[in-house]
Design an enzyme around this catalytic site. Sequence first.
Site, short mmCIF file in Angstrom:
data_model
loop_
_atom_site.label_atom_id
_atom_site.label_comp_id
_atom_site.label_asym_id
_atom_site.label_seq_id
_atom_site.Cartn_x
_atom_site.Cartn_y
_atom_site.Cartn_z
N PRO A 196 0.84 -1.20 0.00
CA PRO A 196 0.00 0.00 0.00
C PRO A 196 0.88 1.25 0.00
CG PRO A 196 -0.04 -1.06 2.15
CD PRO A 196 0.72 -1.97 1.25
N LYS A 197 0.43 2.27 -0.67
CA LYS A 197 1.14 3.55 -0.66
C LYS A 197 0.63 4.34 0.55
CE LYS A 197 2.38 7.40 -3.69
NZ LYS A 197 1.97 8.50 -2.77
N VAL A 198 1.31 4.15 1.66
CA VAL A 198 0.88 4.74 2.92
C VAL A 198 1.00 6.27 2.85
CG1 VAL A 198 1.27 4.80 5.41
CG2 VAL A 198 1.57 2.66 4.15
N GLY A 243 -2.96 4.87 -2.72
CA GLY A 243 -2.69 4.03 -3.88
C GLY A 243 -1.87 2.81 -3.48
#
Length: 562
Positions: free
Chosen positions: A124-126, A279
């Site tokens: 996950p794009k934290v 994202g």
Amino acid sequence: MLWITKLIGLLVLLSSVASATCPDWSPVHAQKEMGKLNEKLTEWDWAYYQQGTSIVSDATYDGLRSQFNEWQHCFNPAEQPQEPQLFTEGKVLHPIAHTGVKKLPDAAAVAQWINGKSDLWVQPKVDGVAVTLVYQQGRLLKLLSRGDGEKGQDWTAKAKMIDAIPKVLSGLLANSVLQGEVFLKRENHVQKTMGSISARGKAAGAMMRKGDAGLLKELGIFIWAWPDGPADMNQKLNSLEKAGFSLTKTWSKPIKSMSDITTLRESWFAGSLPFVTDGIVIRQSQEPAGKHWLPGKATWVIAWKFPPAQQLAEVKDVQFSIGRTGKIAVVLNLNPLQIDDKQVKRVNIGSVKRWQTMDIAPGDQVMVSLAGQGIPRVDEVVWRVSQRNKPQPPSKEMITPLSCLYFETRCREQFIARLAWISSPAVLNINGVSVSSWQQLQQKLSLEHIFSWLALTQEELSKISGFSSAKTVQLWQQFTKTRQQPFKKWLMAFGLPLPRAVLTTMPDSQWLHLVARDELSWQKLPGIGPGRAKKLVEFVNHPQIAALAAFLAQQGIQGFSN
């Protein structure tokens, strides 16, 4: 905010700029508008990087930063797209540079990127604040902000108050450089429905401002890179988990196909997560040596963002839509944008009064989202151009519930709206007649008034070039069929200002009965007060209404003929 570091995302930005429509501005006007916006962007950059304060939402900042670069491409094409003014005052050199992540726009671009690559992983794009952690001889030596990718601020003192960051490590990690994201911890966060909730700004504020010890304890850490770590991804993830960075292993998934990627992306977008995301990140397990890492030069990792719930759109022009009763609605024509699976070009913002309150002019930037049933709406005006060239709304005196019963050029829109109402299922139920059908009929046959279609012959309908022979027969049959509709349906077709519940129980069955009523007689009906009674008397005795009633009598419509 989505604070892009140097050169990151440049190719995507240039792609969107190339397809943008340039405003019709003089060079002087363009410089004025760009200067005004640049001043505001600089102010927001300073507040974010110096004070840790997000004055505007991520979507607003990202959209206006992109808009500035579009204008720059239009009017100063030789200049490079402008980057955020970081104001980091970062003085500490990163042992290994932050490369940043190139963002790809869609599934096709992602599929092209993964083609021919192996040993791929998705994370996950934290949505937080990027940092470097430096461990030496088992102890945390430094915590640095990303800054410009080469130098950052020293946040080591803050690290002592973040429980999620291990202060002592052993084994392979005892002497290591890690890169990751400091983020605001969440429980069961659903990105699709909850959005970003300004989590990045809150994390940045906690790291930059003095104090905030309480908020620091609410921060977590997600390690997404271990430069020069083990080449085997599983070994890397297991080592991080044993050291206390368990989220990395939990949220790193191996993938073999584009289908795997889209499934994970959709699952994380709609599922419950312990952090805010914007994202996914796709990376190869094989990375170059850390000494080769440079800002904006990562070729082994890309990002694919989630579809934004809101998007910024430029207002091309303002139009006024007139309904059958004379109600004026304001419609904004926008530069086309894609929200979810819907392309949005127009949005209705309601009444003239609301438009005037919102103060929207062509050239302004508005934030658009989808309401229930996918209907586009304007959430706010985020930028106003200096030249306010707003159109004049139609005069209310010329547009009333009794206007445009007969066609005039100025009446075109209200006249068509009246016809659409008449043919709707709730009124005369004329099947197969759309708004465009009425527009074609009016254009070709010049209908005099709202009931002129009753007198049309099949031969006349056949002259309309856009209608097939089958369509012509169907229309003529539908028009003829309306003659069997009951009297009260025709009163609805007139637009008699009477509530439907009252209309259905009203004893009158002849037009002459209505004409004979005075205000006191109308008030005997349930729910009819003096004001409504006066309007009803004016309506049924209006000369054009009387003429239309006479026409219906000539056509043998029930309740109108003697």
